[in-house]
Design a protein around this motif. Structure first.
Motif, PDB file in Angstrom:
ATOM      1  N   THR A 101     -12.502  79.151  37.299  1.00  0.00           N
ATOM      2  CA  THR A 101     -12.811  80.329  38.099  1.00  0.00           C
ATOM      3  C   THR A 101     -13.156  81.498  37.187  1.00  0.00           C
ATOM      4  O   THR A 101     -12.572  81.654  36.118  1.00  0.00           O
ATOM      5  N   TYR A 103     -13.421  85.670  37.198  1.00  0.00           N
ATOM      6  CA  TYR A 103     -13.013  86.869  37.922  1.00  0.00           C
ATOM      7  C   TYR A 103     -13.420  88.124  37.154  1.00  0.00           C
ATOM      8  O   TYR A 103     -13.483  88.118  35.922  1.00  0.00           O
ATOM      9  N   TYR A 105     -11.605  91.698  36.720  1.00  0.00           N
ATOM     10  CA  TYR A 105     -10.283  92.265  36.971  1.00  0.00           C
ATOM     11  C   TYR A 105     -10.229  93.729  36.545  1.00  0.00           C
ATOM     12  O   TYR A 105     -10.796  94.110  35.514  1.00  0.00           O
ATOM     13  N   GLY A 127      -8.482  91.664  41.294  1.00  0.00           N
ATOM     14  CA  GLY A 127      -9.634  90.886  40.859  1.00  0.00           C
ATOM     15  C   GLY A 127     -10.583  90.525  41.978  1.00  0.00           C
ATOM     16  O   GLY A 127     -10.202  90.452  43.154  1.00  0.00           O
ATOM     17  N   LEU A 129     -13.418  87.508  42.763  1.00  0.00           N
ATOM     18  CA  LEU A 129     -13.928  86.198  42.333  1.00  0.00           C
ATOM     19  C   LEU A 129     -15.445  86.220  42.234  1.00  0.00           C
ATOM     20  O   LEU A 129     -16.140  86.561  43.189  1.00  0.00           O
ATOM     21  N   THR A 146     -17.352  77.913  45.338  1.00  0.00           N
ATOM     22  CA  THR A 146     -16.837  79.270  45.486  1.00  0.00           C
ATOM     23  C   THR A 146     -16.399  79.565  46.910  1.00  0.00           C
ATOM     24  O   THR A 146     -15.415  80.283  47.134  1.00  0.00           O
ATOM     25  N   LYS A 151     -11.965  85.622  47.953  1.00  0.00           N
ATOM     26  CA  LYS A 151     -12.767  86.500  47.100  1.00  0.00           C
ATOM     27  C   LYS A 151     -11.920  87.460  46.279  1.00  0.00           C
ATOM     28  O   LYS A 151     -12.313  87.865  45.186  1.00  0.00           O
ATOM     29  N   ASP A 153      -8.202  88.710  44.486  1.00  0.00           N
ATOM     30  CA  ASP A 153      -6.962  88.255  43.873  1.00  0.00           C
ATOM     31  C   ASP A 153      -6.202  89.493  43.397  1.00  0.00           C
ATOM     32  O   ASP A 153      -6.805  90.458  42.925  1.00  0.00           O
ATOM     33  N   ASN A 207      -2.671  82.266  40.731  1.00  0.00           N
ATOM     34  CA  ASN A 207      -3.099  82.278  39.331  1.00  0.00           C
ATOM     35  C   ASN A 207      -1.944  82.641  38.399  1.00  0.00           C
ATOM     36  O   ASN A 207      -1.105  83.478  38.717  1.00  0.00           O
TER      37      ASN A 207
END
Length: 218
Positions: A101, A103, A105, A127, A129, A146, A151, A153, A207
């Motif tokens: 993945t 991201y 962030y 985050g 995605l 995806t 989407k 995080d 995660n």
């Protein structure tokens, strides 16, 4: 003579006040230092089952960093980073594949510097995605999945950072741990295998990333 003294006082007094304010500002103000950071990610997800075990994945991070040591030993820091992370998985004892993945962030954190060469920080991490890819078995087959992932995080981060003027003024190195608080798979209980080249976890997954980095702030 009296008029001259009053005139001199009106000229000198503002200059003295300005000088004192300038001196105080020089002593208390701390500039915001901005730079770049990059490093190595050791990532996985935080859950597993006997039929679906998890392995670590090696990735990387790269982005911009800012630090404002505003209140003596206390300050604020934040990074805007691109993070490539993921995990490998074994289903029913067979090495089946891996998931990667990517991201973007943002990491606003509080910073505490007890000594000039080290600081501790902790805060939130948010985050978005960008992409999720999978690799299956020992083949080179890649697939974008995806749309099966959330989407956004978010979670908590914390770590320690060291500086070394012996290397360069502004050089930093550190380690940071990120613990996600949101599920990465959208609707894990409803995940089907018809259109998926890999098996996604049907349980709650978050995660987990250990990041080792170096950087430079100007």
């Amino acid at each position: 003579m009296k008029t001259l003294k009053i005139t001199l006082l009106l000229v000198v007094l503002p200059m003295m006040i300005f000088a004192q304010n300038y001196r105080y500002a020089r002593q208390t103000a701390q500039p915001i230092r901005i730079g770049i950071v990059g490093g190595y990610n050791l990532s996985r997800i935080t859950n597993s089952q006997p039929s679906y075990t998890i392995e670590n994945y090696s990735g990387y991070s790269l982005g911009a960093s800012a630090l404002w040591q505003a209140w003596g030993n206390f300050g604020v820091q934040s990074d805007l980073i691109f993070s490539r992370q993921g995990y490998g998985y074994n289903e029913n004892g067979t090495k089946d594949g891996y998931l990667v993945t990517s991201y973007a962030y943002l990491t606003p954190s509080a910073n505490y510097r007890p000594v000039p060469w080290a600081s501790f920080f902790a805060g939130m991490q948010f985050g978005f995605l960008i992409k999720a890819n999978c690799g299956c078995g020992n083949t080179d087959y890649q697939s974008t999945i995806t749309h099966h992932f959330n989407k956004f995080d978010y979670g908590l981060n914390g770590g320690v950072e060291f500086t070394s003027k012996a290397i360069a003024d502004g050089f930093v190195m550190g380690m940071k741990y990120y613990l996600g608080l949101s599920n990465i798979v959208s609707n894990p209980d409803q995940v089907g295998e018809e259109d998926l080249p890999i098996t996604l976890p049907s349980f709650s997954t978050r995660n987990s990333v250990m990041n080792f980095y170096i950087g430079y702030r100007f």
